[in-house]
Scaffold this motif. Sequence first.
Motif, PDB file in Angstrom:
ATOM      1  N   LYS A 144       0.001  -0.847  14.862  1.00  0.00           N
ATOM      2  CA  LYS A 144      -1.128  -0.407  15.303  1.00  0.00           C
ATOM      3  C   LYS A 144      -1.006   0.262  16.857  1.00  0.00           C
ATOM      4  O   LYS A 144      -1.663   1.015  17.211  1.00  0.00           O
ATOM      5  N   LYS A 145       0.148  -0.502  17.464  1.00  0.00           N
ATOM      6  CA  LYS A 145       0.083  -0.096  18.881  1.00  0.00           C
ATOM      7  C   LYS A 145       0.726   1.431  18.976  1.00  0.00           C
ATOM      8  O   LYS A 145       0.293   2.345  19.902  1.00  0.00           O
ATOM      9  N   ASP A 146       1.986   1.623  18.426  1.00  0.00           N
ATOM     10  CA  ASP A 146       2.418   2.885  18.619  1.00  0.00           C
ATOM     11  C   ASP A 146       2.785   3.727  17.497  1.00  0.00           C
ATOM     12  O   ASP A 146       3.477   4.873  17.260  1.00  0.00           O
ATOM     13  N   PHE A 147       1.998   3.187  16.276  1.00  0.00           N
ATOM     14  CA  PHE A 147       2.116   4.047  14.966  1.00  0.00           C
ATOM     15  C   PHE A 147       3.599   4.314  14.541  1.00  0.00           C
ATOM     16  O   PHE A 147       4.116   5.287  13.917  1.00  0.00           O
ATOM     17  N   ARG A 148       4.439   3.268  14.842  1.00  0.00           N
ATOM     18  CA  ARG A 148       5.741   3.196  14.398  1.00  0.00           C
ATOM     19  C   ARG A 148       6.049   2.992  12.802  1.00  0.00           C
ATOM     20  O   ARG A 148       5.366   2.172  12.327  1.00  0.00           O
ATOM     21  N   THR A 149       7.020   3.481  12.155  1.00  0.00           N
ATOM     22  CA  THR A 149       7.414   3.516  10.719  1.00  0.00           C
ATOM     23  C   THR A 149       8.488   2.379  10.856  1.00  0.00           C
ATOM     24  O   THR A 149       9.606   2.880  11.090  1.00  0.00           O
ATOM     25  N   LYS A 150       8.128   1.157  10.413  1.00  0.00           N
ATOM     26  CA  LYS A 150       9.288   0.209  10.432  1.00  0.00           C
ATOM     27  C   LYS A 150      10.033   0.133   9.296  1.00  0.00           C
ATOM     28  O   LYS A 150       9.469   0.014   8.266  1.00  0.00           O
ATOM     29  N   PRO A 151      11.584   0.128   9.435  1.00  0.00           N
ATOM     30  CA  PRO A 151      12.293   0.143   8.122  1.00  0.00           C
ATOM     31  C   PRO A 151      12.014  -1.367   7.483  1.00  0.00           C
ATOM     32  O   PRO A 151      12.187  -1.358   6.270  1.00  0.00           O
ATOM     33  N   GLU A 152      11.892  -2.330   7.942  1.00  0.00           N
ATOM     34  CA  GLU A 152      11.506  -3.607   7.552  1.00  0.00           C
ATOM     35  C   GLU A 152      10.327  -3.516   6.813  1.00  0.00           C
ATOM     36  O   GLU A 152      10.275  -4.457   5.724  1.00  0.00           O
ATOM     37  N   THR A 153       9.372  -3.191   7.288  1.00  0.00           N
ATOM     38  CA  THR A 153       8.014  -2.897   6.443  1.00  0.00           C
ATOM     39  C   THR A 153       8.118  -2.186   5.161  1.00  0.00           C
ATOM     40  O   THR A 153       7.673  -2.504   4.176  1.00  0.00           O
ATOM     41  N   ILE A 154       9.142  -0.831   5.264  1.00  0.00           N
ATOM     42  CA  ILE A 154       9.511  -0.074   4.016  1.00  0.00           C
ATOM     43  C   ILE A 154      10.116  -0.959   3.176  1.00  0.00           C
ATOM     44  O   ILE A 154       9.809  -1.157   1.897  1.00  0.00           O
ATOM     45  N   GLU A 155      11.117  -1.823   3.451  1.00  0.00           N
ATOM     46  CA  GLU A 155      11.691  -2.813   2.635  1.00  0.00           C
ATOM     47  C   GLU A 155      11.136  -3.642   2.007  1.00  0.00           C
ATOM     48  O   GLU A 155      11.302  -3.877   0.870  1.00  0.00           O
ATOM     49  N   SER A 156      10.275  -4.264   2.555  1.00  0.00           N
ATOM     50  CA  SER A 156       9.221  -5.317   2.114  1.00  0.00           C
ATOM     51  C   SER A 156       8.351  -4.666   0.928  1.00  0.00           C
ATOM     52  O   SER A 156       7.790  -5.498   0.342  1.00  0.00           O
ATOM     53  N   LEU A 157       7.993  -3.600   1.034  1.00  0.00           N
ATOM     54  CA  LEU A 157       7.219  -2.775  -0.078  1.00  0.00           C
ATOM     55  C   LEU A 157       8.013  -2.144  -1.262  1.00  0.00           C
ATOM     56  O   LEU A 157       7.285  -1.987  -2.214  1.00  0.00           O
ATOM     57  N   ILE A 158       9.247  -2.183  -1.352  1.00  0.00           N
ATOM     58  CA  ILE A 158      10.132  -1.708  -2.236  1.00  0.00           C
ATOM     59  C   ILE A 158      10.154  -2.593  -3.688  1.00  0.00           C
ATOM     60  O   ILE A 158      10.200  -3.812  -3.563  1.00  0.00           O
TER      61      ILE A 158
END
Length: 373
Positions: A144-158
């Motif tokens: 929300k703060k900086d619109f960062r695409t976090k690798p750990e978020t991606i990993e959790s969705l795979i």
Amino acid sequence: MQKLIKMYAKRLRGIELSRIRKMFDIQGKDIINLGIGEPDFNIPENAKDAIVDALEEGFTHYTPNNGIEELREAIAKKLKVENKIKRSPDEIIVTVGASEALYMCTQALIDKGEEVLIPDPGFLSYNACVKLAEGKPIPIPLEKKDFRTKPETIESLITKKTKAIILNSPSNPTGAVMEKDDIKAIAELAEEKNLIIISDEVYEKIIYEKKHYSPGQFTENAIIINGFSKTYAMTGLRIGYVTGQHEIIEELLKVHQYNTACAPSISQAAALAALKGSQKVVDSMVAEFKRRRDLMFNRLKKMGMECNKPAGAFYMFPYVKDEKSFTENALKEGVVVVPGSAFGSNGKDHVRFSYATSYDKIKEAMDRIEKIW
């Protein structure tokens, strides 16, 4: 009419017409359109000359399906020097804009029911193209703060159904630029999970305080999409390109060949001239975008509007509490903006401002916005 509706393909039922294009089409004598995502500059002079020369020489016929060799050679050189990506001209397809390249990728790579991770908020074509391929778009919630695409978020969705990850840096609509460490981590994750990264890099050159990194620098599992529309203000010439491993390009070529045959010949001539000529025109354009960005950001900050300062592209994505009300009130004042929810559920209650319009128009638009804030 009822009989005709039943004839339409079911895959179109979940597809809506672009809300960006709806805002784009709003015209009026006193309208300032901050919804338009295209540079308000002319194409480089040498590109204009190349078009004229191409017409006079009769260069108006079909080219090879994957584009003229000289242009693909120039793109390969650019990729090697600027992006540290080694690709042969045979591993490049010149496309009808980056939009065709994205469509080609989803059609060639995604089977029915397969999942594709897409940024949210993110460019709305990602969602539509995945659905048109009968795949399932899975939103990647950006910070929300900086619109960062976090690798750990991606990993959790795979999941077992995940086939690809779409990345976009610099970002439309947020203007965020991904960090090298995040891109490298996502590239490593793609290799570990045997996933494909589709990297949309059309705003690569429109970047300010940060540096652009491509996942293609870190993994062979990346398909790179880029183009000339944003960098050289060639939006109407519809010219882009896609590059990847030879086996993937062969499959993409099947879609390209039966969809468009080849990119426009005179647009290819213009792209070649732009790529081989002086890049000072790009530097000047980016410097002006930065000047406009600073004006818009400082005005919004002074108003007390919550907004992240974009490091790239030419968009600002402030939080406005109630996007519907804000958009309507802005339009009453003669300013067109795009509601944030057009870019995904995480874009709700934001709006996208484009500063790809003149400094004076931005100044006037901010005066009008201040009245409703």
